[in-house]
Design an enzyme around this catalytic site. Structure first.
Site, PDB file in Angstrom:
ATOM      1  N   SER A 141       0.570  -1.151   0.011  1.00  0.00           N
ATOM      2  CA  SER A 141       0.121  -0.319  -0.108  1.00  0.00           C
ATOM      3  C   SER A 141       0.695   1.412   0.251  1.00  0.00           C
ATOM      4  CB  SER A 141      -0.864   0.189   0.984  1.00  0.00           C
ATOM      5  OG  SER A 141      -1.298   1.267   1.121  1.00  0.00           O
ATOM      6  N   TYR A 154      -0.892  -1.080  10.489  1.00  0.00           N
ATOM      7  CA  TYR A 154      -1.863  -1.207   8.914  1.00  0.00           C
ATOM      8  C   TYR A 154      -0.488  -1.232   8.609  1.00  0.00           C
ATOM      9  CZ  TYR A 154      -4.038  -1.111   4.602  1.00  0.00           C
ATOM     10  OH  TYR A 154      -4.383  -1.639   3.496  1.00  0.00           O
TER      11      TYR A 154
HETATM   12  N1  LIG Z   1      -9.071  -0.363  -1.732  1.00  0.00           N
HETATM   13  C1  LIG Z   1      -8.038   0.428  -1.332  1.00  0.00           C
HETATM   14  O1  LIG Z   1      -7.478   1.802  -1.041  1.00  0.00           O
HETATM   15  C2  LIG Z   1      -6.218  -0.233  -1.276  1.00  0.00           C
HETATM   16  C3  LIG Z   1      -4.958   0.033  -0.991  1.00  0.00           C
HETATM   17  C4  LIG Z   1      -3.703  -0.196  -1.292  1.00  0.00           C
HETATM   18  C5  LIG Z   1      -4.008  -1.481  -0.782  1.00  0.00           C
HETATM   19  N2  LIG Z   1      -4.807  -2.397  -0.414  1.00  0.00           N
HETATM   20  C6  LIG Z   1      -5.313  -3.615  -0.108  1.00  0.00           C
HETATM   21  O2  LIG Z   1      -5.473  -3.767  -0.838  1.00  0.00           O
HETATM   22  C7  LIG Z   1      -6.201  -5.385  -0.689  1.00  0.00           C
HETATM   23  C8  LIG Z   1      -7.317  -6.244  -1.165  1.00  0.00           C
HETATM   24  O3  LIG Z   1      -8.764  -4.726  -0.287  1.00  0.00           O
HETATM   25  P1  LIG Z   1      -9.906  -3.790  -1.123  1.00  0.00           P
HETATM   26  O4  LIG Z   1      -9.055  -2.530  -1.363  1.00  0.00           O
HETATM   27  O5  LIG Z   1      -9.978  -4.625  -1.918  1.00  0.00           O
HETATM   28  O6  LIG Z   1     -10.556  -4.322   0.294  1.00  0.00           O
HETATM   29  P2  LIG Z   1     -11.687  -4.859   0.553  1.00  0.00           P
HETATM   30  O7  LIG Z   1     -12.894  -5.294  -0.209  1.00  0.00           O
HETATM   31  O8  LIG Z   1     -12.269  -5.018   1.294  1.00  0.00           O
HETATM   32  O9  LIG Z   1     -11.590  -6.919   0.178  1.00  0.00           O
HETATM   33  C9  LIG Z   1     -10.490  -7.560   0.867  1.00  0.00           C
HETATM   34  C10 LIG Z   1     -11.079  -8.833   0.567  1.00  0.00           C
HETATM   35  O10 LIG Z   1     -10.202  -9.538   1.682  1.00  0.00           O
HETATM   36  C11 LIG Z   1     -10.347 -10.806   1.904  1.00  0.00           C
HETATM   37  N3  LIG Z   1     -10.215 -11.199   3.236  1.00  0.00           N
HETATM   38  C12 LIG Z   1     -10.639 -10.185   4.566  1.00  0.00           C
HETATM   39  N4  LIG Z   1     -10.085 -11.182   4.973  1.00  0.00           N
HETATM   40  C13 LIG Z   1      -9.375 -12.642   5.285  1.00  0.00           C
HETATM   41  C14 LIG Z   1      -9.005 -13.519   5.527  1.00  0.00           C
HETATM   42  N5  LIG Z   1      -9.050 -13.986   6.942  1.00  0.00           N
HETATM   43  N6  LIG Z   1      -8.814 -14.660   4.559  1.00  0.00           N
HETATM   44  C15 LIG Z   1      -9.269 -14.491   3.672  1.00  0.00           C
HETATM   45  N7  LIG Z   1      -9.803 -13.006   2.934  1.00  0.00           N
HETATM   46  C16 LIG Z   1     -10.108 -12.132   3.447  1.00  0.00           C
HETATM   47  C17 LIG Z   1     -12.321  -9.995   1.900  1.00  0.00           C
HETATM   48  O11 LIG Z   1     -12.867 -11.328   1.929  1.00  0.00           O
HETATM   49  P3  LIG Z   1     -13.604 -12.044   3.104  1.00  0.00           P
HETATM   50  O12 LIG Z   1     -14.475 -10.944   4.000  1.00  0.00           O
HETATM   51  O13 LIG Z   1     -14.868 -13.183   1.999  1.00  0.00           O
HETATM   52  O14 LIG Z   1     -12.791 -12.570   3.301  1.00  0.00           O
HETATM   53  C18 LIG Z   1     -12.315  -9.217   0.470  1.00  0.00           C
HETATM   54  O15 LIG Z   1     -12.268 -10.389  -0.303  1.00  0.00           O
HETATM   55  C19 LIG Z   1      -5.419  -5.296   1.081  1.00  0.00           C
HETATM   56  O16 LIG Z   1      -4.711  -6.648   1.136  1.00  0.00           O
HETATM   57  C20 LIG Z   1      -5.553  -3.872   1.102  1.00  0.00           C
HETATM   58  O17 LIG Z   1      -4.991  -3.460   2.385  1.00  0.00           O
HETATM   59  C21 LIG Z   1      -5.905  -1.673  -0.440  1.00  0.00           C
END
Ligand SMILES: NC(=O)c1ccc[n+]([C@@H]2O[C@H](COP(=O)([O-])OP(=O)(O)OC[C@H]3O[C@@H](n4cnc5c(N)ncnc54)[C@H](OP(=O)(O)O)[C@@H]3O)[C@@H](O)[C@H]2O)c1
Length: 246
Positions: A141, A154
């Site tokens: 991130s 985080y």
């Molecule tokens: N969105 C942003 O601005 C942003 C920026 C930088 C980095 N990121 C990173 O991108 C990645 C994806 O996040 P996102 O933004 O797409 O958020 P999101 O829409 O909340 O998706 C998160 C995903 O992770 C899964 N997850 C959470 N806990 C889990 C567990 N214990 N086991 C398996 N799966 C799990 C969730 O699925 P379930 O709940 O169904 O398990 C969901 O599919 C994360 O690593 C986040 O830190 C996001």
């Protein structure tokens, strides 16, 4: 930017929403063979139906359990005979000030954001070292590069993913395995909903409403790294919304 993707066997964790789901959609359209993991099997099942994935392409997986991640990856290899790419994407972001002492949330972020990535690496490496090929894509991130009040834990997990990815890069050179760590800025997903501290949640919601860009931005980064010729290793991608200052 789409060559070298068709027919590849790609495992994605956290594929039930946000960046993982967008990546699944994009890679499916480009002809990749997908195996998708997350805890919400209902969401994965709907996605699999929509993308016309074969039976067994979705596996209920909690990445904080090493055995479950191994089952996800071994299942992909059993079904397709190999694994070409793993996207260690699952993550949570329950930010809060350290003085509030939300230890359970700190533990959970370490378990999912850091140990979950380690478990993905542990599951994929035996297959990839045997194949002498593969591509491990980890998700850090902008927060892995910059910390702000409220984001300490985080950011620490995401900085750890950066460091881990660089060590991995060096270790897997003899096997011809590629490694990429992608650091997105604010992208519109369900991630802000994982913040339980109401004050921090409101601040983050406002920030995302102002600057966040669509999740397919991330899917394009994954496709870009994958689509390079095998002798080109895109190790790090850091990208933000054009409007994001931090
Ligand atoms: N969105 C942003 O601005 C942003 C920026 C930088 C980095 N990121 C990173 O991108 C990645 C994806 O996040 P996102 O933004 O797409 O958020 P999101 O829409 O909340 O998706 C998160 C995903 O992770 C899964 N997850 C959470 N806990 C889990 C567990 N214990 N086991 C398996 N799966 C799990 C969730 O699925 P379930 O709940 O169904 O398990 C969901 O599919 C994360 O690593 C986040 O830190 C996001």
């Amino acid at each position: 930017m789409t060559q070298n993707i068709e027919g590849k066997v790609v495992v994605i964790t956290g594929a039930s929403s946000g960046l993982g789901e967008a990546t699944a959609r994009h890679l499916a359209a480009l002809g990749a063979k997908l195996v998708l993991g997350a805890r919400r099997l209902d969401r994965l099942t709907v996605l699999a139906r929509e993308l016309d994935l074969p039976a067994g392409a979705v596996v209920q997986t909690d990445v904080s359990d090493a055995e479950q991640v191994k089952r996800l990856v071994d299942g992909a290899v059993a079904a397709h005979g190999r694994i070409d790419v793993i996207v260690n994407n699952a993550g949570i972001m329950p930010q809060s000030l350290l003085e509030h002492g939300r230890i359970a949330e700190w533990d959970r972020m370490i378990d999912v954001n850091l140990k979950g990535v380690l478990y993905g690496i542990a599951a994929a490496l035996p297959h990839m070292t045997r194949q002498k090929s593969g591509h491990i894509i980890n998700v850090s991130s902008v927060a892995g590069h910059k910390v702000r009040p409220g984001s300490s834990v985080y950011a620490a997990t995401k900085a750890a993913v950066l460091m881990l990815s660089e060590g991995l890069r060096q270790e897997v050179k003899p096997y011809g395995i590629r490694t990429t760590v992608i650091s997105p800025g604010a992208v519109e997903t369900e991630l802000p909903a994982s913040v339980t501290d109401t004050e921090v949640a409101a601040r983050i919601r406002q920030f995302y409403d102002q600057v966040a860009i669509p999740a397919d931005s991330f899917a394009h980064m994954v496709a870009f790294a994958m689509s390079m010729p095998d002798n080109v290793d895109i190790n790090e991608i850091l990208y933000r919304p054009t409007a994001q200052e931090l």
